[in-house]
Design a protein around this motif. Sequence first.
Motif, mmCIF file in Angstrom:
data_model
loop_
_atom_site.group_PDB
_atom_site.id
_atom_site.type_symbol
_atom_site.label_atom_id
_atom_site.label_comp_id
_atom_site.label_asym_id
_atom_site.label_seq_id
_atom_site.Cartn_x
_atom_site.Cartn_y
_atom_site.Cartn_z
ATOM 1 N N PHE A 293 4.197 -2.063 4.985
ATOM 2 C CA PHE A 293 3.406 -1.602 3.837
ATOM 3 C C PHE A 293 4.297 -1.058 2.724
ATOM 4 C CE2 PHE A 293 -0.786 -0.627 6.271
ATOM 5 C CZ PHE A 293 -0.749 -1.905 6.776
ATOM 6 N N GLN B 255 -16.151 -16.571 0.848
ATOM 7 C CA GLN B 255 -16.915 -16.480 2.098
ATOM 8 C C GLN B 255 -18.342 -16.982 1.900
ATOM 9 O OE1 GLN B 255 -15.793 -15.700 5.097
ATOM 10 N NE2 GLN B 255 -13.720 -15.300 4.363
ATOM 11 N N MET C 69 -7.395 -8.913 5.505
ATOM 12 C CA MET C 69 -8.498 -7.975 5.298
ATOM 13 C C MET C 69 -9.023 -8.079 3.886
ATOM 14 S SD MET C 69 -7.318 -4.719 7.536
ATOM 15 C CE MET C 69 -8.928 -3.947 7.483
ATOM 16 N N ARG C 70 -8.139 -8.247 2.933
ATOM 17 C CA ARG C 70 -8.580 -8.402 1.550
ATOM 18 C C ARG C 70 -9.394 -9.667 1.374
ATOM 19 N NH1 ARG C 70 -5.717 -5.763 -3.353
ATOM 20 N NH2 ARG C 70 -6.087 -3.697 -2.496
ATOM 21 N N ARG C 71 -8.986 -10.693 2.115
ATOM 22 C CA ARG C 71 -9.672 -11.985 1.986
ATOM 23 C C ARG C 71 -10.977 -11.980 2.751
ATOM 24 N NH1 ARG C 71 -5.180 -14.879 3.590
ATOM 25 N NH2 ARG C 71 -6.252 -15.353 5.516
ATOM 26 N N LEU C 72 -11.308 -10.876 3.425
ATOM 27 C CA LEU C 72 -12.494 -10.792 4.273
ATOM 28 C C LEU C 72 -12.421 -11.808 5.390
ATOM 29 C CD1 LEU C 72 -15.360 -10.355 1.705
ATOM 30 C CD2 LEU C 72 -14.727 -8.772 3.507
ATOM 31 N N ASP C 73 -11.184 -12.153 5.780
ATOM 32 C CA ASP C 73 -11.004 -13.178 6.792
ATOM 33 C C ASP C 73 -10.939 -12.506 8.164
ATOM 34 O OD1 ASP C 73 -10.338 -15.319 8.323
ATOM 35 O OD2 ASP C 73 -8.840 -16.108 6.920
ATOM 36 N N ILE D 296 1.922 -7.658 6.700
ATOM 37 C CA ILE D 296 1.580 -8.299 5.437
ATOM 38 C C ILE D 296 0.376 -9.221 5.631
ATOM 39 C CG2 ILE D 296 2.442 -9.930 3.705
ATOM 40 C CD1 ILE D 296 3.811 -7.266 3.614
ATOM 41 N N LEU D 297 0.419 -10.012 6.705
ATOM 42 C CA LEU D 297 -0.695 -10.932 6.962
ATOM 43 C C LEU D 297 -1.994 -10.151 7.177
ATOM 44 C CD1 LEU D 297 0.755 -13.771 9.226
ATOM 45 C CD2 LEU D 297 0.565 -13.631 6.749
ATOM 46 N N ALA E 39 7.210 -5.437 2.031
ATOM 47 C CA ALA E 39 8.006 -6.418 2.766
ATOM 48 C C ALA E 39 7.655 -7.814 2.281
ATOM 49 C CB ALA E 39 7.737 -6.293 4.256
ATOM 50 N N GLU E 40 8.536 -8.743 2.594
ATOM 51 C CA GLU E 40 8.296 -10.125 2.186
ATOM 52 C C GLU E 40 7.395 -10.835 3.198
ATOM 53 O OE1 GLU E 40 9.478 -12.050 -0.370
ATOM 54 O OE2 GLU E 40 10.823 -10.648 -1.374
ATOM 55 N N ARG E 41 7.566 -10.516 4.476
ATOM 56 C CA ARG E 41 6.818 -11.232 5.496
ATOM 57 C C ARG E 41 6.604 -10.328 6.704
ATOM 58 N NH1 ARG E 41 11.661 -13.375 4.889
ATOM 59 N NH2 ARG E 41 10.823 -15.074 3.691
ATOM 60 N N ALA F 161 -12.823 -12.910 -2.819
ATOM 61 C CA ALA F 161 -12.920 -13.099 -1.370
ATOM 62 C C ALA F 161 -14.361 -13.348 -0.959
ATOM 63 C CB ALA F 161 -12.367 -11.884 -0.650
ATOM 64 N N PRO G 196 0.819 -1.216 0.000
ATOM 65 C CA PRO G 196 0.000 0.000 0.000
ATOM 66 C C PRO G 196 0.852 1.264 0.000
ATOM 67 C CG PRO G 196 -0.562 -1.441 1.840
ATOM 68 C CD PRO G 196 0.610 -2.053 1.166
ATOM 69 N N LEU H 24 -2.863 -7.229 5.912
ATOM 70 C CA LEU H 24 -3.371 -6.751 4.623
ATOM 71 C C LEU H 24 -4.067 -7.878 3.864
ATOM 72 C CD1 LEU H 24 -0.383 -4.578 3.418
ATOM 73 C CD2 LEU H 24 -2.711 -3.798 3.834
ATOM 74 N N GLN H 25 -3.396 -9.016 3.799
ATOM 75 C CA GLN H 25 -3.977 -10.122 3.041
ATOM 76 C C GLN H 25 -5.267 -10.612 3.690
ATOM 77 O OE1 GLN H 25 -3.046 -10.526 0.224
ATOM 78 N NE2 GLN H 25 -0.864 -10.934 -0.093
ATOM 79 N N ASP I 293 4.904 -17.299 3.732
ATOM 80 C CA ASP I 293 4.682 -16.285 4.762
ATOM 81 C C ASP I 293 3.837 -15.119 4.269
ATOM 82 O OD1 ASP I 293 6.137 -17.757 6.481
ATOM 83 O OD2 ASP I 293 8.017 -16.670 6.196
ATOM 84 N N VAL J 86 -4.897 -0.187 11.839
ATOM 85 C CA VAL J 86 -5.382 -0.741 10.577
ATOM 86 C C VAL J 86 -6.586 -1.642 10.820
ATOM 87 C CG1 VAL J 86 -4.630 -1.884 8.491
ATOM 88 C CG2 VAL J 86 -2.947 -0.866 10.003
#
Lengths: 338, 522, 271
Positions: free
Chosen positions: B197, A204, B212-216, B206-207, B200-202, A200, A80, B209-210, A270, B372
């Motif tokens: 943001f 769901q 939230m996008r996944r609606l998880d 990062i988790l 980064a690799e890990r 997504a 972002p 962001l992913q 990861d 966030v």
Amino acid sequence: MPKLTPISPVLSRRKLLQLGTTTTAATMLGLNAIRAAASVPVNFQLSWLHSVQFGGSYIAEAKGYWSDLGLDVALTPGGPNAPVEPPVVTGSALMGISAADYTAAAVENGAPFKILAVAMQKNPFAISSLPDNPVNSPADLAGKSIGMATANTPVLQALCDLNGVDINEIEIVPTQYDGAPLLAGQVDCLLSWSTDLPVAMTMQGVEPVVMLLADHGYAVHSQTYIATEDAIANRRSDLVALLKGEVMGWTDYVADTDAAAALTIERYPDAGLDLATQELQAERQVPLMFSDLTDQHGFGWFTEETVAANIETLALLGRTVTPDLWDLSILEEVHGST
Amino acid sequence: MSDAPISARVLRFLGTLMAVLLAWQFAATLLAGSFLFAGPIEILRYLLDNHAVLGRALLATVQTAALGYLWGNAVAILLAGLALLLPLSERPIRILSLVVFCLPLIATGPILRVLYGPGIGPQVTLAALSVFYTTLVPLLAGLRAVPRVWVDMVQSYGRGRWTTLAKVRVLASTPYLIAGLQIAAPAAFLGALIGEFTGAERGLGILTLQAMRRLDTDATWAIASIAAVTSISVYLVIGKLGRLLWKGAPTTLLAPPLKAPRRHWLRSVAGVLGLTLMVLLLWQGVMDVFGLNRFFAKRPDDIWSFLVTGTEAEAHRETLLSALGDTLITVVPGFFAGLALGGALAALCTLMPRMSGVLLPVAITLRAVPIVTTAPLIVLWLGRGPTGVITIVAIMIFFPTLIACLHGLKQVPKAVLDVCESYSAPRWRILVHARIPAALPAFFATARIAVPAAVLAATVAEWLATGQGMGHLMALAASTSDYNMLWSAVVALTLVAVIAHFAVALAEQVVFARYAPEQLQP
Amino acid sequence: MGAPDIATTTMPAPLDIELTGISKSFSSSAGDLSVVRDIDLQVRGGSTTALLGPSGCGKSTLLRIVAGLEEADHGSVLLGDKPPHARRSKGEIAVAFQDDALLPWRTLKANVALGRQLVRMPAAPRRVADLIDRVGLSGFEARRPAELSGGMRQRAAIARCLATDPRVLLLDEPFGAVDALTRRRLNVELPPVWGDGVTTVLLVTHSVTEAVLLADKIVVLSARPARITDVINVTLPRPRREDMLQTPAFAETVRTVEEALGAGGGGSSSA
């Protein structure tokens, strides 16, 4: 006109270090490593966090397409707060992934970019809605509320202009890039890429109605490959090799998208990715990337006609560009020598 | 402080914990299907199922946060020492630090990424940037907050400022340093998280962001819980370590004496001009030394022509000022609300010591959960208007205020408390007459730190949640490569922060002149 | 009359204190404030002299000038044949302040030892222990200041001062912060600790009783700016004891001093 320096001093130092390590490795491994010693380190700046969105690149790397072509490619993730343009301008990345509208804006602000190839022939922007209150065509937008990042207002404006809809009849609700407001009933529809939020929602268990903007006249090349004029002039062979590996990777990708998804998960354990979601996303982006045009000319292709359509839509977005923004010569070399 | 036996305190704590968890689960059940909130049961399940990935991400983020914490605090300590040994350098150090601290992430992120290339450099730097100012300010206060007689005593043995520093000031400032280090711990963690943001690799960012996008939602809240628990643990451990290492806490610590010699206005103007010039030179110098490309690394003259002499300068100014107006509408009330809330809660904790057992964990948690994650929830409750952003700003600054005021309220000289006790004055009367005046210096110190924090919180909230104001303008400018606008926004926000900083200092002088004139003496 | 400069570890000759034409003023918003004016004073080596005057008269400033903590605008200070700054770093001067100036993070023992550390004298644990014992604090070595009473803290501060075997001891109302009873006890108990006839003591106080109890000579100062209005010799025998307070000789001395104070402190008489 600011003069743009191609390579920052920081980069050259890092490159020296990299060269140093490869040479040491070469002497240790003997003959076999001579090719590795000759391989050129290249940074390839992706536009977002790692995901199957860049599946073709992961295949190119995993199958050694790039190393066979003499490149040692580092795939740098975006995020972002990681715009693609600065590393490409400074030369710390040889090539980057952008989109025609962003590239046009960067060029307006003095960046000497060219679009070399187009991964997403159709723009992935889509408006998602729920089946009981669907948006099937732009006309349905009137009187509805739409959740979107306000930065994308010009996109909606262009869609309205293209389809004769009054944007004032749409209520824009600023949201994060997030599907929750639609599912929570805060908005009637959402503007997002068709390959993430709708995917997504499907995962769901909510199957949304997805209206692709590209199907309603919104022609903006996305996931475009950009490089500077300087790189095109001085590092042409590296660019050709980079793009060639990319084309080979994406050709494999379309043959088996599940394998691409699996590779993504394996390579980036990861990154917080989930296999089923990646498989669905991999499948959903195929119709955006592959078409009769690419079947005929090969991955990444564009023509005067698609460029002209882009120029028209970009004009609606407030960006004045000429066909000079696109440079087919590298891709011609790639496909010519395949 | 409670004198109850340990077992009773543990029981009380467990009871509170159970109540909180139950309420949480209940709220999550109510909000089920909104994709905004997950209860403890779902979170626990997610944690168990994904412990390996989460563990690796936590390790990555903690590692960058720890490096940033070390660097940021080391720089703060060095700068504080320098300011003390070379008094002339103190003002420049304060102002430059403030300016650097004000730099929005959205402007520094891309530059750091280009400077460092791939790797954890930018995350570490951003974590360091998010802690060094909050350590520097209390430390400077602490190093100065030494009774005159201690300095005289050292001097009477013919020793100078080096010995005073080594034998007296360093140790006298330790409580302030510990308070700063404690506040810095969650800040470094959040800095590292947001730093991810920048590509980064890990890591947990990062988790997030992913997820939230996944609606998880379960994943989002599981990660937020890990972040919160980690921040709180580090906060508590550092506090505990501080108390272990620091046995002889002074009963009376004078607050930082504000040295405010009346200066001729011409000299003040010259000082301001000199500082401005220094900032501009430094700006230009950093850009040139690193050979940063003018496409994204703008120089002062680029911004001058963009905002003042260029053909469309007026339109640019209008865009900028309108966004600035939107942001100020939320920052100003949020700032005052956060200060008021922090101060009021600190007073409440002092009046009802038992309350602090409940309030402090909640306060730390609120601060420790990444913004966030919470921003969408707050926006759901309070709408997308200014109220949501005001709340986020208030939440971000009330915690340091609370901690500082709690420390401050304890700084009453024992003799004064004895006098109050001897008249068996009620707690609230002691609070009003003895504790609040004693806490004023700490309150103003934290108010000064809160200025840039409030601006940062507002722009992050605007960037991530509401799409208005300066946060939005900067995001838009970055995505469309409008780096002139981005840097103009940075300049505008920095100016606002510096002006507000001096406004707080002025308010401090006015209040001290009335309530605590001894603080004004050098 | 300069003292021979002998190594301080053996029995050094007492140091005389000589002030010549000392003046000091502070600048403030209301203009310059003259605090001390034209002070000439000789203190005989090994004696105890009290500077007595109304509160705020500038006597503390005078003491700070002798300690070298404040520079006089005019005039000179000689301790023996040297100015204060030449004496300070060898531990030849020690100052006990109104506030005990104990560092709260150090134990009592470490606070007493601090004086020697600051002047880089070798640590002398037995000397420190002995001093703590002599000021009546044995058993409290490991306590921190916060755990000690006000009187105990003042004793500790005196012990710290004596740890460097100073030749000049400057006491700035050292017992001002403790209650009257404790103060009287300290007044009687502590002088024998330093009163070995070798240490020159200069004491600032506004208590007449204290001045008479401690001093060989009392210098009466006027209200600000401080000028010497009278010098009174105290002829009471040493060691001074608490029961002396009841004697007619003591009462007579107190009366003389109070008269001098009343005459000199009454206002700003001409120079």
